[in-house]
Design an enzyme around this catalytic site. Structure first.
Site, PDB file in Angstrom:
ATOM      1  N   ALA A 152      -0.198 -16.540   8.670  1.00 31.85           N
ATOM      2  CA  ALA A 152       0.026 -16.840   7.433  1.00 31.85           C
ATOM      3  C   ALA A 152       1.141 -15.960   7.086  1.00 31.85           C
ATOM      4  O   ALA A 152       2.313 -15.912   7.299  1.00 31.85           O
ATOM      5  CB  ALA A 152      -1.262 -16.530   6.470  1.00 31.85           C
ATOM      6  N   GLY A 177       0.601  -8.776   6.846  1.00 34.44           N
ATOM      7  CA  GLY A 177      -0.370  -7.802   6.023  1.00 34.44           C
ATOM      8  C   GLY A 177      -1.724  -8.512   6.039  1.00 34.44           C
ATOM      9  O   GLY A 177      -2.721  -7.681   5.906  1.00 34.44           O
ATOM     10  N   THR A 227      -5.238 -10.570   5.717  1.00 39.44           N
ATOM     11  CA  THR A 227      -6.455 -10.627   4.554  1.00 39.44           C
ATOM     12  C   THR A 227      -6.346  -9.654   3.649  1.00 39.44           C
ATOM     13  O   THR A 227      -6.234  -9.848   2.479  1.00 39.44           O
ATOM     14  CB  THR A 227      -7.925 -11.057   5.268  1.00 39.44           C
ATOM     15  OG1 THR A 227      -7.838 -12.129   5.995  1.00 39.44           O
ATOM     16  CG2 THR A 227      -8.941 -10.855   4.107  1.00 39.44           C
ATOM     17  N   CYS A 228      -6.172  -8.446   4.268  1.00 42.12           N
ATOM     18  CA  CYS A 228      -6.455  -7.190   3.180  1.00 42.12           C
ATOM     19  C   CYS A 228      -5.364  -7.092   2.239  1.00 42.12           C
ATOM     20  O   CYS A 228      -5.601  -6.988   1.023  1.00 42.12           O
ATOM     21  CB  CYS A 228      -6.335  -5.768   4.005  1.00 42.12           C
ATOM     22  SG  CYS A 228      -6.460  -4.501   3.227  1.00 42.12           S
ATOM     23  N   GLY A 271     -24.770 -13.007  -3.331  1.00 45.67           N
ATOM     24  CA  GLY A 271     -24.565 -11.873  -2.344  1.00 45.67           C
ATOM     25  C   GLY A 271     -24.551 -10.668  -3.118  1.00 45.67           C
ATOM     26  O   GLY A 271     -23.509 -10.559  -4.174  1.00 45.67           O
ATOM     27  N   VAL A 328     -21.453 -13.483   1.293  1.00 45.65           N
ATOM     28  CA  VAL A 328     -22.500 -13.109   2.115  1.00 45.65           C
ATOM     29  C   VAL A 328     -22.244 -12.446   3.315  1.00 45.65           C
ATOM     30  O   VAL A 328     -23.018 -12.305   4.126  1.00 45.65           O
ATOM     31  CB  VAL A 328     -23.493 -14.420   2.411  1.00 45.65           C
ATOM     32  CG1 VAL A 328     -24.087 -14.745   1.082  1.00 45.65           C
ATOM     33  CG2 VAL A 328     -22.842 -15.483   3.035  1.00 45.65           C
ATOM     34  N   HIS A 340      -9.015  23.573 -10.896  1.00 50.98           N
ATOM     35  CA  HIS A 340      -9.678  23.393 -12.019  1.00 50.98           C
ATOM     36  C   HIS A 340      -8.973  22.920 -13.281  1.00 50.98           C
ATOM     37  O   HIS A 340      -7.667  23.428 -13.299  1.00 50.98           O
ATOM     38  CB  HIS A 340     -10.445  24.650 -12.216  1.00 50.98           C
ATOM     39  CG  HIS A 340     -11.147  24.618 -13.737  1.00 50.98           C
ATOM     40  ND1 HIS A 340     -12.611  24.041 -13.854  1.00 50.98           N
ATOM     41  CD2 HIS A 340     -10.938  24.792 -14.900  1.00 50.98           C
ATOM     42  CE1 HIS A 340     -12.813  23.930 -15.019  1.00 50.98           C
ATOM     43  NE2 HIS A 340     -11.876  24.618 -15.856  1.00 50.98           N
TER      44      HIS A 340
END
Length: 457
Positions: free
Chosen positions: A32, A35, A37-38, A177, A263, A436
Site C-alpha cells: 500500500a 509507513g 498501518t501505524c 471491545g 476486538v 519545576h
C-alpha cells in the site's frame, strides 16, 4: 541482492533506512503506502483525531461555567475538514519516509509480494511482475483488525481504519471491545458529540492494566456520558443497530448508525506465501530468536507478525537491530522493557513490571505513588486526575517498573524506559534535579515516597 524487506511499516522502513545507511543493497516492498498501518490508518491518524476531539471538547466546555473564566459561543466542527487535516499530516509523514529511504540508498517498490522459496520473491506491481532473489529476506508484514464472523466489516460495521476516515460524526456509535483501540476512538467520538456505547464481553475494560490505572479512565468515560456495558456479548447487527446479550441473558437491540469492532489484531502471517516456508510458529506468530532470525536460514521476521507486544516502536527497534546484525555488528535483543501507552482520557503509561507481576515473579518489592493532585503543573493544567507509581526491589531499590495515568503522561514514557533500561535505583532518580513545575516531578516524588521520605505529600 543482499536484503529484501517485505512490508514498509515502522519495522520495515526503519530497517530499510538503517540498512541503506550501512551500505547494504536493500529493497523494501510495500503493498500500500510507505509507513504501513501505524502511519496511514493507525497510530498517527488516531492521535490526530484524538487531539481534534480534545480541542473541540475543551472549547465546548468554555460556556461561562469554566473556572478559567473563558466563554466560547456555540462551537462546531466540520469533521470532513478535520479528516483532511489528518490526511495532510499522514501525507507529509509518508513522503518523509520515502525521502529517507531514497536518501539512505534503499529502493521502495509498491506491489504485492509472494514467496516462491526462502530466497525468491515474486512482486506484482501495477506495471510488471518482478522476481527478486535476495541473500536475506525480512518478513515485516504487520497485523490487521480481527473480524468477527457474525459482524463482518461492511456497511455500518466498521474497523478502526474506516472510523478514522468518517466525514461526519455518527449520532450513535456502538464500540465492540473495551481495549485501548476501542476506548481511544470511542472517547474521541464522544467528545465530538456522538452518543457512544461500549460493549465488552469481559468484566473490565483494558484488561492488561490494573484497576488503579483504569479507575481514572472509568471516571472519565462516565463524565463524558459514555455507556459502558460489561459482561455483554455482541450477537449480530440489526436493522437499527446491534443485538447484544447481557450477563443475565437479556437480549437488547442497541441503536447505532455505526458499529465499530475493535476486538484485537492478528498477524499477517497467512499471506504472501509465508505458510509455504514452513517456519516454526507460535500460534499465528512467527517464532524468532534473539537476532530476529526465523527457523529458515536467511529469513528474518520483525514487528507484529512476531508476537506481543504489537507496538510500532518494538518493530522499529527490531528493524534497526536486524540491519546492524546483517552489517556485521554484534546485536541481540536484550531489552529489559518496552513502554506501552494507552491514549485514553486520561492517558496510561506502563513500563516494566507492575506490582502484581513482580509479586508473581517472587520478588519482594517496595512501591511509591504520587498523585497529580499534589503536583503544581497538573493543577495549573486542570489535569489532577492521575498519579505516577514506581515498583522497586526492596533489598536494593532497583527500579523494576513504572506506571502512570494522567493527562499528557505519555511524554513521561521515555523517562520511565530510560530509568529501567539504565538499571537505575530509587536513589539515582531522587538525586536528579527535576525541573519545576513539570509533571515529571511526580516521578521524583514517587521514588521519594518509596524510600519513605516524600516531600510534598
Amino acid at each position: 541482492m543482499r536484503l529484501l524487506i517485505i512490508g514498509g511499516g515502522p519495522g520495515g522502513y526503519v530497517c530499510g533506512i538503517r540498512a541503506g545507511q550501512l551500505g547494504i543493497d536493500t529493497v523494501v516492498v510495500e503493498q500500500a503506502k510507505a509507513g504501513g498501518t501505524c502511519l496511514n490508518v493507525g497510530c498517527i491518524p488516531s492521535k490526530a483525531l484524538i487531539h481534534a476531539a480534545d480541542e473541540f471538547h475543551k472549547l465546548s466546555g468554555y460556556d461561562g461555567r469554566s473556572a478559567l473564566g473563558i466563554t466560547a459561543a456555540s462551537p462546531s466542527i466540520d469533521l470532513s475538514r478535520t479528516i483532511a487535516w489528518k490526511d495532510g499530516i499522514v501525507a507529509r509523514l509518508t513522503g518523509g519516509v520515502q525521502g529517507l529511504l531514497k536518501k539512505a540508498g534503499a529502493r521502495l517498490i509498491t506491489g504485492q509480494a509472494e514467496f516462491l522459496d526462502g530466497k525468491t520473491v515474486q512482486v506484482t506491481t501495477d506495471a510488471a511482475v518482478l522476481r527478486i532473489v535476495a541473500e536475506n529476506v525480512i518478513i515485516a508484514t504487520g497485523s490487521e483488525p480481527v473480524e468477527l464472523p457474525f459482524l463482518p466489516f461492511g456497511g455500518k460495521v466498521i474497523s478502526s481504519t474506516e472510523a478514522l476516515a468518517l466525514d461526519a460524526v455518527p449520532e450513535r456509535l456502538v464500540v465492540v471491545g473495551g481495549g485501548y483501540i476501542g476506548l481511544e476512538i470511542g472517547t474521541a467520538f464522544a467528545k465530538l458529540g456522538a452518543a457512544v456505547t461500549i460493549v465488552e464481553a469481559t468484566s473490565k475494560i483494558l484488561p492488561q492494566y490494573d484497576s488503579a490505572l483504569t479507575r481514572p479512565v472509568m471516571a472519565s468515560l462516565e463524565a463524558l456520558g459514555i455507556k459502558l456495558m460489561l459482561d455483554t456479548k455482541a450477537k449480530a447487527a440489526s436493522d437499527t443497530g446491534l443485538m447484544v446479550e447481557t450477563a443475565d441473558g437479556e437480549i437488547i437491540d442497541l441503536p447505532a448508525e455505526r458499529i465499530l469492532v475493535t476486538v484485537g489484531r492478528r498477524p499477517r502471517s497467512q499471506g504472501a506465501g509465508i505458510p509455504g516456508l514452513s517456519l516454526d510458529m507460535d500460534g499465528h506468530f512467527i517464532r524468532i530468536d534473539e537476532n530476529c532470525r526465523t527457523s529458515m536460514r536467511g529469513v528474518f521476521a520483525i514487528g507484529d507478525v512476531t508476537g506481543e507486544p504489537m507496538l510500532a516502536h518494538r518493530a522499529m527497534a527490531q528493524g534497526e537491530l536486524v540491519a546492524e546484525f546483517l552489517s556485521g555488528k554484534k546485536r541481540v535483543w536484550d531489552k529489559i522493557c518496552i513502554p506501552a501507552v494507552c491514549f485514553t482520557d486520561p492517558e496510561i503509561v506502563t513500563c516494566g513490571l507492575s506490582p502484581d507481576e513482580a509479586k508473581s515473579a517472587g520478588i519482594e518489592t517496595t512501591t511509591g505513588q504520587f498523585p497529580f493532585t499534589a503536583n503544581g503543573r497538573a493543577m495549573s493544567m486542570e489535569a489532577e486526575n492521575g498519579f505516577v507509581r514506581v515498583v522497586a526491589r526492596k533489598d536494593n531499590g532497583l527500579i523494576l517498573g513504572l506506571q502512570g495515568v494522567g493527562e499528557g503522561i505519555s511524554e513521561l514514557a521515555a523517562a520511565f524506559a530510560i530509568a529501567i533500561e539504565m538499571s537505575a535505583r530509587l536513589e539515582d532518580i531522587t538525586a536528579i534535579i527535576h525541573a519545576h513545575p513539570t509533571l515529571g516531578e511526580a516521578l521524583h516524588e514517587a521514588c521519594l515516597k518509596a524510600l519513605g521520605h516524600s516531600l510534598h505529600i
